[in-house]
Design a protein around this motif. Structure first.
Motif, PDB file in Angstrom:
ATOM      1  N   ARG A  60       0.820  -1.096   0.017  1.00 25.05           N
ATOM      2  CA  ARG A  60       0.054  -0.221  -0.002  1.00 25.05           C
ATOM      3  C   ARG A  60       1.041   1.261  -0.057  1.00 25.05           C
ATOM      4  NH1 ARG A  60      -4.989  -1.636  -1.284  1.00 25.05           N
ATOM      5  NH2 ARG A  60      -5.765  -3.472   0.106  1.00 25.05           N
ATOM      6  N   GLY A  86     -10.315  -6.530   0.798  1.00 23.38           N
ATOM      7  CA  GLY A  86     -11.737  -5.848   0.497  1.00 23.38           C
ATOM      8  C   GLY A  86     -11.170  -4.264   0.230  1.00 23.38           C
ATOM      9  N   ILE A  87     -12.309  -3.418  -0.252  1.00 27.18           N
ATOM     10  CA  ILE A  87     -12.081  -1.954  -0.281  1.00 27.18           C
ATOM     11  C   ILE A  87     -12.872  -1.321   0.652  1.00 27.18           C
ATOM     12  CG2 ILE A  87     -11.355  -2.418  -2.837  1.00 27.18           C
ATOM     13  CD1 ILE A  87     -14.260  -1.312  -3.417  1.00 27.18           C
ATOM     14  N   TYR A  88     -12.691   0.066   0.796  1.00 22.97           N
ATOM     15  CA  TYR A  88     -13.699   0.994   1.305  1.00 22.97           C
ATOM     16  C   TYR A  88     -14.206   1.833   0.337  1.00 22.97           C
ATOM     17  CZ  TYR A  88     -15.362   3.769   4.634  1.00 22.97           C
ATOM     18  OH  TYR A  88     -16.268   4.701   5.841  1.00 22.97           O
ATOM     19  N   ASP A  89     -15.480   2.021   0.371  1.00 19.90           N
ATOM     20  CA  ASP A  89     -16.584   2.567  -0.500  1.00 19.90           C
ATOM     21  C   ASP A  89     -16.641   3.946   0.350  1.00 19.90           C
ATOM     22  OD1 ASP A  89     -18.467   4.091  -1.812  1.00 19.90           O
ATOM     23  OD2 ASP A  89     -19.435   2.053  -2.574  1.00 19.90           O
ATOM     24  N   TYR A  90     -15.854   5.230  -0.115  1.00 24.43           N
ATOM     25  CA  TYR A  90     -16.071   6.131   0.707  1.00 24.43           C
ATOM     26  C   TYR A  90     -17.547   6.765   0.539  1.00 24.43           C
ATOM     27  CZ  TYR A  90     -11.052   6.286   1.699  1.00 24.43           C
ATOM     28  OH  TYR A  90     -10.008   5.598   2.026  1.00 24.43           O
ATOM     29  N   LYS A  92     -20.427   5.473   0.209  1.00 25.37           N
ATOM     30  CA  LYS A  92     -21.328   4.765   0.920  1.00 25.37           C
ATOM     31  C   LYS A  92     -20.954   4.490   2.527  1.00 25.37           C
ATOM     32  CE  LYS A  92     -23.623   2.450  -2.805  1.00 25.37           C
ATOM     33  NZ  LYS A  92     -24.020   1.297  -3.526  1.00 25.37           N
ATOM     34  N   ASP A  93     -19.547   4.869   2.935  1.00 22.41           N
ATOM     35  CA  ASP A  93     -19.078   4.758   3.987  1.00 22.41           C
ATOM     36  C   ASP A  93     -19.072   3.393   4.510  1.00 22.41           C
ATOM     37  OD1 ASP A  93     -17.663   5.661   6.207  1.00 22.41           O
ATOM     38  OD2 ASP A  93     -19.811   6.210   7.290  1.00 22.41           O
ATOM     39  N   THR A  94     -18.554   2.583   3.801  1.00 19.79           N
ATOM     40  CA  THR A  94     -18.964   1.026   4.152  1.00 19.79           C
ATOM     41  C   THR A  94     -17.597   0.081   3.405  1.00 19.79           C
ATOM     42  OG1 THR A  94     -20.299  -0.639   4.124  1.00 19.79           O
ATOM     43  CG2 THR A  94     -20.215   0.402   2.092  1.00 19.79           C
ATOM     44  N   SER A  95     -17.474  -0.972   4.126  1.00 19.00           N
ATOM     45  CA  SER A  95     -16.307  -1.646   3.536  1.00 19.00           C
ATOM     46  C   SER A  95     -16.929  -2.936   2.582  1.00 19.00           C
ATOM     47  CB  SER A  95     -15.381  -2.527   4.629  1.00 19.00           C
ATOM     48  OG  SER A  95     -14.944  -1.463   5.243  1.00 19.00           O
ATOM     49  N   SER A  97     -15.990  -6.508   0.841  1.00 21.20           N
ATOM     50  CA  SER A  97     -15.007  -7.756   0.732  1.00 21.20           C
ATOM     51  C   SER A  97     -14.853  -7.847  -0.877  1.00 21.20           C
ATOM     52  CB  SER A  97     -15.669  -8.864   1.253  1.00 21.20           C
ATOM     53  OG  SER A  97     -16.569  -9.182   0.727  1.00 21.20           O
ATOM     54  N   GLU A 122      -9.691  -0.917  -8.940  1.00 21.80           N
ATOM     55  CA  GLU A 122      -9.237  -0.767  -7.342  1.00 21.80           C
ATOM     56  C   GLU A 122      -7.832  -1.380  -7.320  1.00 21.80           C
ATOM     57  OE1 GLU A 122     -10.702   0.759  -5.055  1.00 21.80           O
ATOM     58  OE2 GLU A 122     -12.481   1.388  -5.790  1.00 21.80           O
TER      59      GLU A 122
END
Length: 147
Positions: A60, A86-90, A92-95, A97, A122
């Motif tokens: 990273r 996983g990724i973080y969806d900014y 929707k403020d959610t992780s 997988s 991603e």
């Protein structure tokens, strides 16, 4: 995406069965869908075809370890990253997988660049080779944990 059928003998029948061979040429979105399915099912035969002969793993941060794997080790590590990352969806403020990520076409469309031979979706890097086949060539992940 084209599929080439090949005949397989059924031990209980005299007639050959048709086995569909997945082809990684052509449409990237179809390749993406099939790669996600192969990852979910742990289909190592298809994964071997969809991964480049050497897969590069990048950290990273610039100071994180970088390494490359080939053979069955690359399949094992890619699937490990798939199952644990996983990724973080900014927005929707959610992780999310990676398991769900590969099933979400909207996330693919966010990063997909039409008519490009290199795609970075991603944390995954894909290239179309000279034969027109799509291959996973690189993964960005926490290399401090997965080496």
């Amino acid at each position: 995406m084209s599929c080439r059928p090949s005949a397989v003998e059924d031990k209980n029948s005299q007639e050959p069965l048709e086995l569909i061979a997945i082809d990684s040429k052509g449409d990237f979105k179809e390749f993406w869908k099939n790669l996600g399915q192969a990852l979910m099912l742990n289909d190592t035969i298809v994964l071997d075809k969809y991964l480049d002969s050497t897969v590069f793993f990048y950290g990273r941060e610039d100071i994180d370890p970088r390494f490359e794997l080939n053979g069955s080790e690359r399949i094992i590590k890619v699937r490990e990253v798939y199952l644990t990352g996983g990724i973080y969806d900014y927005q929707k403020d959610t992780s999310i997988s990676y398991v769900d990520f590969f099933l979400n076409v909207d996330l693919l469309n966010k990063d997909y660049l039409q008519d490009k031979d290199i795609q970075q979706i991603e944390d995954f890097v894909f290239r179309r080779n000279t034969s027109g086949e799509w291959k996973l060539t690189g993964v960005y992940s926490d290399t401090k944990k997965i080496k």
